[in-house]
Design an enzyme around this catalytic site. Structure first.
Site, short mmCIF file in Angstrom:
data_model
loop_
_atom_site.label_atom_id
_atom_site.label_comp_id
_atom_site.label_asym_id
_atom_site.label_seq_id
_atom_site.Cartn_x
_atom_site.Cartn_y
_atom_site.Cartn_z
N ASP A 277 0.87 -1.16 0.00
CA ASP A 277 0.00 0.00 0.00
C ASP A 277 0.92 1.23 0.00
O ASP A 277 2.13 1.10 0.11
CB ASP A 277 -0.92 -0.03 1.24
C1 GLC Z 1 -4.20 4.52 -0.05
C2 GLC Z 1 -5.09 3.33 0.19
C3 GLC Z 1 -5.12 2.35 -0.96
C4 GLC Z 1 -4.93 3.10 -2.27
C5 GLC Z 1 -3.52 3.67 -2.25
C6 GLC Z 1 -3.26 4.53 -3.51
O1 GLC Z 1 -3.60 4.93 1.13
O2 GLC Z 1 -4.92 2.62 1.40
O3 GLC Z 1 -6.39 1.68 -0.92
O4 GLC Z 1 -5.09 2.24 -3.37
O5 GLC Z 1 -3.25 4.44 -1.08
O6 GLC Z 1 -4.03 5.69 -3.46
#
Ligand code: GLC
Length: 701
Positions: A277
Site C-alpha cells: 500500500d
Molecule cells: C491509499 C489506500 C489504498 C490506495 C492507495 C493509492 O492509502 O490505502 O487503498 O489504493 O493508497 O491511493
C-alpha cells in the site's frame, strides 16, 4: 605478437562487447523474461521493483507529463530493455484520475469517470453477474484512459461498523465478500486491465492504520479474514494483490513471508504480483525477501537500499530476481506494454446505465408499512440535506471525479413527483451558505457531508398540508484515514431524532406516511427510531445515478431486491468486537437496551486484539440470545417470493431451490444456502407474478 595471440586478443575483446551488444539487443517480450532479468544490472533490478513516486497522482493538480494524470502511481521503465512504466489507478467505485489534462492535444477534452455505487452496495445486490458488469465498465474506462491496473476491489471484512473504510468493503461474511470480489475482478480483467485485491490482510480499522497490530488467532484469520481473499484469488486470479499498511500478529504484512509467500503463494498457488500500500519506505530488503514485489508509491532511497543490501550480503539477490520477474510478468500483460491506442472516450452513457442498475439492485427495503411504492405524481415534503446534496460515495482514495451526480430531489421530479418548494428553497439556501470546501484534499479525495439544516416543528407543520407524505434522507459520510464515531455518526444526532419525532407526530396525525432514506456508507443505529416511521429504504452511497435509482425504487419503477450483506445491531455494544475497537463514546445520543458498556477498549491504537474470534456479524447472533435490529440477509420486496427447501446433491456441494413470485408485481429473489454459515447464493432473474425459477447454488466447503 603471434597471429594466434592477436586472434585470441580480438576474440577476448569481441565476446564481451558482443555480449554487451547482444545484451543491448535484449528487449522484453512475454517469452524472454528470464533472459531479460539475467541481463539486468543489480541497480536495474532494484529500480523496477520500486514505484515511480507520487508524480502521476499529483500531476493532476501540479501538472506534469504523465500517461494518466491523477493516477495513484506507476512503475519505473528501463528503456534499454524495452520495459515501459505502467499506470496504477484507484479506486473501487470508479477510476480516480484527473478530469482534465494539460497539453494542447487535450484541449476541450475531459476525462471524467463513472461514479459507481460503493462496495457495500454492490455486495447488497448479491448479483455476481451485475457486479461483473460493473467491473467490466470500470475496466473499460481504465483501458481507454490509459490505466493498466485498477487498485480495486477493497475487500477487508466488516469486523466492526465503525471502520472508516467499510463503505469500500463488501461484507461481514467471507463467502459473500470473496464471491463479489471475484466477480468484480473478472469484470475488470475481462477488458485486459489488471485488478488488485486489497488490503491484504486484517486491515479492519483506520485508527493508526500504518502501525496498528491486528492480533488475530490463526484459525480465525484463515476462516474469516483470509478466507474472502482466498476465494477471490482462486476464483478470479487478480493480476495483483496489495499488502496492507498494518501489522498482523506483530509483523507488517508488507514484510511477512508467512502471509505473502507461505499462504499466498505456496498454499493458494498465487502467481501474480504483490505491491505495498502507499507507504513511505519500510525495511525494503525485508519486504522483497518476504515476497512483496513492488514498493509503491516508490522512492529512490528504496532503490539504493536494495542495492546496498545485496552488495553487503544482507539480502540474497535471488529474491530481487524473483520480484523483478513478477514485475515483468505483470508489465507484458498490460495495454501500455502492448501499445494499446487509448481512445480517451469510453462509453460513459452506457456505464451510467450500469451504475444506475447496480444502485437499484443494491438498495435494501428495510421497512414498509403500507407506504411504498409512492402513488404517481406524489407531493413530497423532502427533508434532510442529503436529499438535495446526495453522498454518492466515500472519501479518500475511493473518491471518483464523476461527470455529474443526480440528487434525490432531482430524481423525484424526473419521476413525476412534486417536491415541496419552500422546503427545497430552505435547504438549497442553507447549502449555498455552507458550500463544500474546495481544498487540494477535497479535490483529490472528496468532500465531507454538507452540514445539516435545523428544521423547526413549525417548518414541519407548515409542510403537512402541502404534501401527500414526508421523505427524510439521513446522510453519513466516511472515508479512508479515520474511523467513525459513535455519537452523531453511528448514532443519530439529537436533531435527527427530534426531526423524526416531529415529522412522524405531525404526518401521522393526519394519516400521512413518513419514509426515511439512508444515504450512508456504513451501518448506523436504527432500533431507537425505526418504529416511528412507515418505511425505510437503505440507499447506501449509490454513485452518480443515485437520485434516479432511489426515486425509481420509491416509485415502484423498480422493485427493491437488495439484501443486507452485514448486520445492523440494536446497539453498538451488543457487538463483541466493540470491546476491542477504537471509539470515543462520551454518552448519550440515543441507543436502546444497552446491556453492557464495556470498559474502555484495551489499547486499540497500538494493537487491536480480535478477542471476539469468529463472533463477527451474524456468526455472533446465531448462538447469542441477542437479536440484531436488521439481520444479515434481510431485505423486503414489493412482491412476495416463496422458496422451496434446498435439495442438496449427494456430495453436499450443490443445492437446488425453486423460487416462485406469488405476489402481483415483478421481483427478484436471492437464495442463500446457510449451513449454518453462508455456503453459497444465487439470484433469480426478474420473475413476473406467478413465474418460477429453479436455481442451483454451488456451496463452498
Ligand atoms: C491509499 C489506500 C489504498 C490506495 C492507495 C493509492 O492509502 O490505502 O487503498 O489504493 O493508497 O491511493
Amino acid at each position: 605478437m603471434r597471429s594466434s595471440h592477436i586472434f585470441t586478443a580480438l576474440i577476448a575483446i569481441a565476446i564481451p562487447s558482443f555480449t554487451l551488444l547482444a545484451q543491448d539487443k535484449v528487449r522484453l517480450t512475454p517469452d524472454n523474461i528470464d533472459e531479460v532479468v539475467a541481463s539486468m544490472t543489480l541497480r536495474e533490478k532494484a529500480t523496477i521493483v520500486v514505484g515511480g513516486g507520487y508524480g502521476s497522482m499529483l500531476a493532476g493538480v501540479f501538472g506534469g507529463d504523465y500517461q494518466a494524470p491523477g493516477a495513484a502511481g506507476m512503475t519505473r521503465g528501463i528503456e534499454r530493455l524495452g520495459i515501459p512504466a505502467i499506470v496504477l489507478s484507484d479506486g473501487p467505485a470508479g477510476v480516480r484520475i484527473e478530469p482534465e489534462r494539460k497539453g494542447k492535444e487535450n484541449k476541450g477534452k475531459t476525462f471524467y469517470c463513472t461514479g459507481f455505487p460503493i462496495g457495500s452496495m454492490l455486495a447488497c445486490t448479491w448479483n455476481t453477474a451485475l457486479v461483473e458488469e460493473v467491473g467490466a465498465a470500470i475496466g473499460d474506462e481504465a483501458l481507454e484512459y490509459g490505466v493498466d491496473v485498477m487498485l480495486a476491489p477493497g475487500m477487508n471484512l466488516h469486523r466492526n461498523p465503525l471502520c472508516g473504510r467499510n463503505f469500500e468493503y463488501f461484507s461481514e461474511d467471507p463467502v459473500l465478500s470473496g464471491k463479489i470480489a471475484a466477480a468484480y475482478v473478472n469484470g475488470v480483467q475481462s477488458k485486459g486491465v489488471g485488478a488488485c485485491v486489497k488490503h491484504f490482510a486484517a486491515n479492519n480499522q483506520e485508527s493508526n492504520r500504518f502501525m496498528n497490530d491486528s492480533q488475530v488467532d490463526t484459525l480465525v484469520l484463515r476462516k474469516l479474514y483470509l478466507k474472502n481473499f482466498e476465494i477471490a484469488i482462486k476464483e478470479s486470479n487478480p493480476w495483483t494483490v496489495m499488502a496492507s499498511y498494518n501489522r498482523l500478529n506483530g509483523i507488517h504484512t508488507q514484510m511477512d513471508p508467512w502471509l505473502l509467500t507461505t499462504v499466498l503463494r505456496d498454499e493458494w498457488g498465487y502467481e501474480g504480483l504483490v505491491m505495498t500500500d502507499w507507504v513511505a519506505k519500510r525495511d525494503t530488503d525485508k519486504q522483497v525477501a518476504a515476497g512483496d514485489d513492488l514498493m509503491e508509491p516508490g522512492t529512490k532511497s528504496q532503490i539504493n537500499e536494495l542495492v546496498r543490501a545485496v552488495k553487503k550480503g544482507e539480502m540474497d539477490e535471488r529474491y530481487l530476481d524473483i520480484s523483478a520477474k513478477r514485475v515483468l510478468e505483470l508489465v507484458v500483460k498490460t495495454p501500455t506494454y502492448k501499445g494499446y491506442e487509448t481512445s480517451g472516450a469510453p462509453d460513459l452513457e452506457a456505464h451510467a446505465k450500469v451504475a444506475r442498475t447496480a444502485a437499484e439492485e443494491g438498495m435494501v427495503l428495510l421497512r414498509n408499512v403500507d407506504a411504498l411504492p409512492l402513488r404517481p405524481n406524489c407531493r413530497v415534503a423532502l427533508f434532510g440535506m442529503a436529499s438535495y446534496s446526495i453522498l454518492p460515495g466515500g472519501t479518500g482514495s475511493g473518491h471518483v471525479h464523476r461527470p455529474y451526480v443526480v440528487d434525490l430531489a432531482d430524481g423525484l421530479k424526473l419521476s413525476g413527483h412534486y417536491v415541496d418548494e419552500s422546503l427545497a428553497e430552505a435547504y438549497l439556501d442553507h447549502l449555498k451558505k455552507h458550500p463544500a470546501k474546495n481544498t487540494l484534499m477535497t479535490r483529490m479525495f472528496g468532500a465531507p457531508a454538507a452540514p445539516e439544516m435545523s428544521v423547526s416543528r413549525a417548518m414541519v407543520e407548515a409542510s403537512v398540508a402541502e404534501s401527500d407524505l414526508a421523505v427524510l434522507t439521513i446522510g453519513r459520510q466516511a472515508g479512508e484515514g479515520g474511523d467513525r464515531k459513535l455519537e452523531d455518526d453511528f448514532l443519530l444526532t439529537d436533531d435527527e431524532q427530534k426531526l423524526i419525532s416531529d415529522i412522524s407526530d405531525l404526518y401521522h396525525a393526519v394519516g400521512k406516511k413518513v419514509v426515511v432514506v439512508l444515504n450512508i456508507g456504513g451501518v448506523i443505529e436504527t432500533a431507537s427510531w425505526k418504529d416511528k416511521v412507515d418505511a425505510i429504504l437503505l440507499a447506501w452511497q449509490p454513485g452518480q445515478e443515485g437520485g434516479n435509482a432511489i426515486a425509481d425504487a420509491l416509485s415502484g419503477f423498480v422493485n427493491p431486491c437488495g439484501k443486507l450483506a452485514m448486520s445492523f445491531p440494536v446497539n453498538y455494544f451488543d457487538l463483541p468486537s466493540s470491546a476491542n475497537y477504537p471509539y470515543d463514546y462520551h454518552g448519550p445520543n440515543t441507543m436502546v437496551d444497552i446491556k453492557r458498556l464495556p470498559e474502555k477498549p484495551k489499547s486499540t491504537i497500538d494493537y487491536t486484539v480480535y478477542k471476539e474470534g469468529m463472533d463477527v456479524g451474524y456468526r455472533y447472533y446465531l448462538h447469542s440470545d441477542v437479536e440484531p435490529s436488521y439481520p444479515f440477509g434481510y431485505g423486503l420486496s414489493y412482491t412476495s417470493l416463496e422458496q422451496t427447501e434446498p435439495q442438496f446433491s449427494a456430495d453436499g456441494l450443490r443445492a437446488t431451490v425453486t423460487v416462485k413470485n406469488v405476489g402481483d408485481v415483478p421481483g427478484k429473489e436471492v437464495v442463500m444456502i446457510m449451513a449454518p454459515y453462508l455456503r453459497g447464493f444465487a439470484k433469480t432473474a426478474l420473475l413476473q407474478p406467478g413465474e418460477s425459477q429453479t436455481l442451483t447454488v454451488e456451496c463452498a466447503e
